[in-house]
Design an enzyme around this catalytic site. Structure first.
Site, PDB file in Angstrom:
ATOM      1  N   THR A 200      20.975   1.927  33.986  1.00 22.96           N
ATOM      2  CA  THR A 200      21.033   3.026  33.016  1.00 22.96           C
ATOM      3  C   THR A 200      20.003   4.072  33.427  1.00 22.96           C
ATOM      4  O   THR A 200      18.957   3.737  33.982  1.00 22.96           O
ATOM      5  CB  THR A 200      20.716   2.565  31.586  1.00 22.96           C
ATOM      6  OG1 THR A 200      19.400   2.043  31.578  1.00 22.96           O
ATOM      7  CG2 THR A 200      21.684   1.524  31.094  1.00 22.96           C
TER       8      THR A 200
ATOM      9  N   GLU B 297      25.936  -0.337  28.762  1.00 18.62           N
ATOM     10  CA  GLU B 297      25.912  -1.744  28.356  1.00 18.62           C
ATOM     11  C   GLU B 297      27.232  -2.214  27.752  1.00 18.62           C
ATOM     12  O   GLU B 297      27.416  -3.402  27.504  1.00 18.62           O
ATOM     13  CB  GLU B 297      24.783  -1.975  27.334  1.00 18.62           C
ATOM     14  CG  GLU B 297      23.392  -1.757  27.871  1.00 18.62           C
ATOM     15  CD  GLU B 297      22.928  -0.294  27.786  1.00 18.62           C
ATOM     16  OE1 GLU B 297      23.797   0.599  27.654  1.00 18.62           O
ATOM     17  OE2 GLU B 297      21.705  -0.060  27.841  1.00 18.62           O
TER      18      GLU B 297
ATOM     19  N   LYS C 135      14.135  13.502  11.622  1.00 20.72           N
ATOM     20  CA  LYS C 135      13.666  12.852  10.401  1.00 20.72           C
ATOM     21  C   LYS C 135      12.801  13.847   9.640  1.00 20.72           C
ATOM     22  O   LYS C 135      11.647  14.051   9.950  1.00 20.72           O
ATOM     23  CB  LYS C 135      12.907  11.582  10.737  1.00 20.72           C
ATOM     24  CG  LYS C 135      13.857  10.552  11.335  1.00 20.72           C
ATOM     25  CD  LYS C 135      13.170   9.335  11.880  1.00 20.72           C
ATOM     26  CE  LYS C 135      14.228   8.433  12.498  1.00 20.72           C
ATOM     27  NZ  LYS C 135      13.813   7.820  13.722  1.00 20.72           N
TER      28      LYS C 135
ATOM     29  N   TRP D  79      17.472  11.982   7.035  1.00 15.78           N
ATOM     30  CA  TRP D  79      17.987  11.950   8.402  1.00 15.78           C
ATOM     31  C   TRP D  79      18.931  13.119   8.579  1.00 15.78           C
ATOM     32  O   TRP D  79      19.884  13.283   7.818  1.00 15.78           O
ATOM     33  CB  TRP D  79      18.776  10.671   8.645  1.00 15.78           C
ATOM     34  CG  TRP D  79      17.932   9.475   8.893  1.00 15.78           C
ATOM     35  CD1 TRP D  79      16.593   9.352   8.708  1.00 15.78           C
ATOM     36  CD2 TRP D  79      18.398   8.210   9.370  1.00 15.78           C
ATOM     37  NE1 TRP D  79      16.195   8.093   9.040  1.00 15.78           N
ATOM     38  CE2 TRP D  79      17.270   7.372   9.447  1.00 15.78           C
ATOM     39  CE3 TRP D  79      19.644   7.715   9.733  1.00 15.78           C
ATOM     40  CZ2 TRP D  79      17.361   6.053   9.874  1.00 15.78           C
ATOM     41  CZ3 TRP D  79      19.741   6.409  10.153  1.00 15.78           C
ATOM     42  CH2 TRP D  79      18.608   5.584  10.232  1.00 15.78           C
TER      43      TRP D  79
HETATM   44  P1  ADP Z   1      22.547   6.879  29.760  1.00 12.24           P
HETATM   45  O1  ADP Z   1      22.830   8.324  29.449  1.00 12.24           O
HETATM   46  O2  ADP Z   1      21.361   6.276  29.066  1.00 12.24           O
HETATM   47  O3  ADP Z   1      22.792   6.428  31.128  1.00 12.24           O
HETATM   48  P2  ADP Z   1      25.057   5.984  28.922  1.00 12.24           P
HETATM   49  O4  ADP Z   1      25.788   6.732  29.942  1.00 12.24           O
HETATM   50  O5  ADP Z   1      25.216   4.546  28.796  1.00 12.24           O
HETATM   51  O6  ADP Z   1      23.589   6.136  29.002  1.00 12.24           O
HETATM   52  O7  ADP Z   1      25.241   6.756  27.552  1.00 12.24           O
HETATM   53  C1  ADP Z   1      25.491   6.117  26.361  1.00 12.24           C
HETATM   54  C2  ADP Z   1      25.157   6.969  25.175  1.00 12.24           C
HETATM   55  O8  ADP Z   1      25.827   8.218  25.203  1.00 12.24           O
HETATM   56  C3  ADP Z   1      25.584   6.334  23.890  1.00 12.24           C
HETATM   57  O9  ADP Z   1      24.671   5.348  23.461  1.00 12.24           O
HETATM   58  C4  ADP Z   1      25.670   7.524  22.949  1.00 12.24           C
HETATM   59  O10 ADP Z   1      24.404   7.867  22.424  1.00 12.24           O
HETATM   60  C5  ADP Z   1      26.136   8.634  23.871  1.00 12.24           C
HETATM   61  N1  ADP Z   1      27.590   8.805  23.726  1.00 12.24           N
HETATM   62  C6  ADP Z   1      28.560   8.290  24.485  1.00 12.24           C
HETATM   63  N2  ADP Z   1      29.775   8.677  24.057  1.00 12.24           N
HETATM   64  C7  ADP Z   1      29.579   9.456  22.979  1.00 12.24           C
HETATM   65  C8  ADP Z   1      30.444  10.158  22.068  1.00 12.24           C
HETATM   66  N3  ADP Z   1      31.764  10.149  22.202  1.00 12.24           N
HETATM   67  N4  ADP Z   1      29.857  10.847  21.063  1.00 12.24           N
HETATM   68  C9  ADP Z   1      28.523  10.875  20.908  1.00 12.24           C
HETATM   69  N5  ADP Z   1      27.666  10.247  21.735  1.00 12.24           N
HETATM   70  C10 ADP Z   1      28.175   9.541  22.753  1.00 12.24           C
END
Ligand code: ADP
Length: 567
Positions: free
Chosen positions: A189, A333, A436, A441
């Site tokens: 990640t 994940e 916050k 929120w």
């Molecule tokens: P990183 O950016 O940490 O590598 P990921 O690619 O795994 O992580 O991104 C996952 C995160 O992206 C999710 O936990 C969420 O916060 C955000 N995300 C993914 N799809 C959506 C969506 N359709 N709408 C809003 N947020 C999203």
């Protein structure tokens, strides 16, 4: 018991064998620097088999991690199947990460062999110089023999050409069968805080996920489709699309490194793409190109959008162009797709629209819940909580780290949201991006969505800015479309009647461009670092907000009943 069904381990090599036998002539089209490259699934399977032989010659053993630094092309597809199919683990590495993070990943995963695009030669040299001796043994550049770049690597690292490696083999190789719970792929990640952490997929998790993706109310890929994954294969296995496409015999149209709006539009038209997938920022680029040129889509019908929230205005803009957006949510994940929004029967139009814009419902194979403390929140469409996941393609934790699940086996996503009575998830925020304010929120996603509805706004971000009275207040940061103009007051006025008065941003900052991270998402950490003190500075140094903020905190408002986070 006699007479039961047959039993086979679920193997990723089966996908490409199936595609080669039953969809032999379906195309894999790749946009390369030198032009368009075409081959069939039958070619791809043969070349993957040869590559698997070559991996054996490079002394890659079952369970070994093999790294890729590559764009979406047929070579990366071959690597996916050859590495996982031969029982090794494909460790896709994001080339947009800092060299220090890439070196950390290669060292942590102990990748002895790295397959890299030629253009990453300077990056490879930088990274190799940071690694402890003995980690990297071989670098294979994804090119023909004559195109191998000159690169100064520490002694003892062999440099090879991909095509020469593949062409030297005869393909006399049988895909092995082994335990379906074996690791198949490793993706770190991006880690906005701390070191990157590795998510380890298995043959079984990948197979079940790819099959679920092909349900009609999910991606529902078909043999008549031509799919363009504009999501990178270097991050979260391009949402499993390469796997789902081979299962369905769907043609793959790979954009390589050409991800700007004009290039993607050209490829969609030239290659008759029917279905395309990617993060919102990529589709904003395509939209800007289409608007500028007055172009139209002649074959594109559907788009899956996820990775960050798809703005409402984008649904409408693509509807008007005859392209239906399907919203999807997940994370590294969760392999990553956990929910998909598609219409259901028997709801009124307002509910149908809300559900369509939501992050969608769970695919069969995963379960979701939202909790506050130790209590699961009810699915009432208004109580939000921390979302947790459980299922066949959900991580238990991270490579070489202790389990990250709750004692009862759920994975905490770090996302906050609510469920409606039909199970549609409405994401409020990432917990770290929530604003916050005075105990309330405020969802940055909601506020960004509204700003994106203004015709002058190209892209919008809302962050929590420090505030002396309310702790945090929303700050809107916008990039306007070229040539467009809008004032602070005009932008703040669009929130009227759409959100509670205490949720309206306190101020607007205009920027040329918003920063994006390695996977194309808004880089809120950078925005917080740059503008987190904006409101405090405004008060003391008389920056842009000379007048009092238009919004007030919750305790000054009694006609609204804001959601309150229990303490
Ligand atoms: P990183 O950016 O940490 O590598 P990921 O690619 O795994 O992580 O991104 C996952 C995160 O992206 C999710 O936990 C969420 O916060 C955000 N995300 C993914 N799809 C959506 C969506 N359709 N709408 C809003 N947020 C999203």
């Amino acid at each position: 018991m006699l007479g039961l069904m047959q039993y086979e381990q679920m193997m990723i090599s089966d996908f490409i064998v199936h595609a080669a036998r039953h969809h032999a002539r379906a195309e894999v089209v790749s946009r390369l620097a030198e032009g368009i490259h075409r081959q069939t699934y039958r070619d791809t399977e043969l070349r993957a088999r040869k590559l698997a032989q070559a991996l054996g010659r490079l002394d890659v053993k079952p369970g070994d991690r093999v790294a890729t630094l590559a764009w979406n092309t047929y070579r990366h597809l071959e690597l996916y199947f050859a590495i996982s199919g031969s029982a090794a683990v494909v460790n896709t590495v994001n080339p947009r990460l800092a060299p220090e993070d890439i070196a950390y990943i290669l060292g942590h995963a102990e990748d002895h062999v790295l397959f890299a695009e030629v253009e990453f030669a300077p990056l490879v040299a930088d990274v190799a110089g940071r690694l402890p001796a003995g980690v990297l043994r071989t670098v294979v550049f994804l090119c023909a023999g004559h195109a191998v770049p000159r690169v100064a690597l520490p002694g003892g690292i062999d440099v090879m050409a991909y095509d020469a490696l593949v062409d030297a083999e005869d393909g006399d190789y049988a895909w092995p069968r082994f335990d379906e719970r074996s690791a198949s792929a490793l993706c770190y990640t991006s880690g906005t805080t701390g070191r990157p952490k590795g998510v380890l997929y298995t043959h079984r998790s990948t197979t079940l996920k790819a099959m679920a993706m092909n349900a009609a109310d999910a991606a529902g890929l078909r043999a008549v489709d031509r799919l363009m994954p504009a999501v990178p294969m270097f991050h979260v296995n391009a949402w499993s699309l390469p796997y789902a496409a081979t299962i369905a015999g769907t043609a793959l149209v790979m954009p390589g490194r050409f991800l700007d709006g004009a290039s993607l539009y050209r490829l969609i038209e030239d290659e008759r793409v029917t279905f395309a997938c990617g993060v919102p920022s990529v589709w904003l680029g395509v939209l800007a190109h289409v608007r500028k040129t007055g172009a139209r889509f002649s074959t594109l019908q559907r788009m899956a959008v996820g990775g960050s929230a798809c703005p409402e205005s984008m649904f409408d803009a693509y509807d008007a162009l005859g392209v239906t957006i399907m919203h999807a949510w997940g994370m590294t994940e969760s392999s990553p797709v956990a929910t998909v929004s598609n219409p259901i029967a028997g709801v009124d139009p307002a509910t149908a629209r809300r559900q369509r814009l939501s992050q969608g419902r769970a695919l069969f194979g995963v379960d979701l819940r939202a909790t506050r403390g130790s209590t699961e929140v009810s699915w009432d469409g208004e109580t939000s909580g921390d979302i947790e996941l459980r299922g066949h393609w959900i991580a238990t934790g991270y490579y070489q780290l202790p389990s990250g699940t709750t004692p009862d086996g759920w994975f905490p996503t770090g996302d906050v949201g609510m469920f409606d009575a039909s199970g549609f998830v409405l994401l409020t925020d990432r917990s770290k991006d929530l604003i916050k304010s005075g105990g309330e929120w405020i969802s940055s996603i909601d506020l960004e969505n509204i700003a994106m509805g203004h015709p002058a706004v190209a892209e919008a971000a809302v962050i929590a800015a420090k505030h002396p009275k309310w702790d945090e207040r929303p700050l809107l940061i916008v990039a306007l479309k070229p040539g467009a103009s809008a004032t602070r007051e005009e932008l703040l006025a669009i929130y009227e009647g759409k959100v509670a008065r205490w949720a309206v941003p306190d101020d607007v900052v205009f920027v040329e461009e918003l920063p994006h991270g390695a996977t194309g998402k808004l880089l809120k950490t950078a925005l917080r670092a740059r503008y987190g003190d904006h409101l405090v500075r405004g008060k003391t140094a008389g920056a842009s907000s000379a007048e009092p903020p238009p919004s007030i905190g919750a305790e000054d408002v009694d006609d609204e009943a804001p959601r309150r986070r229990p303490t």
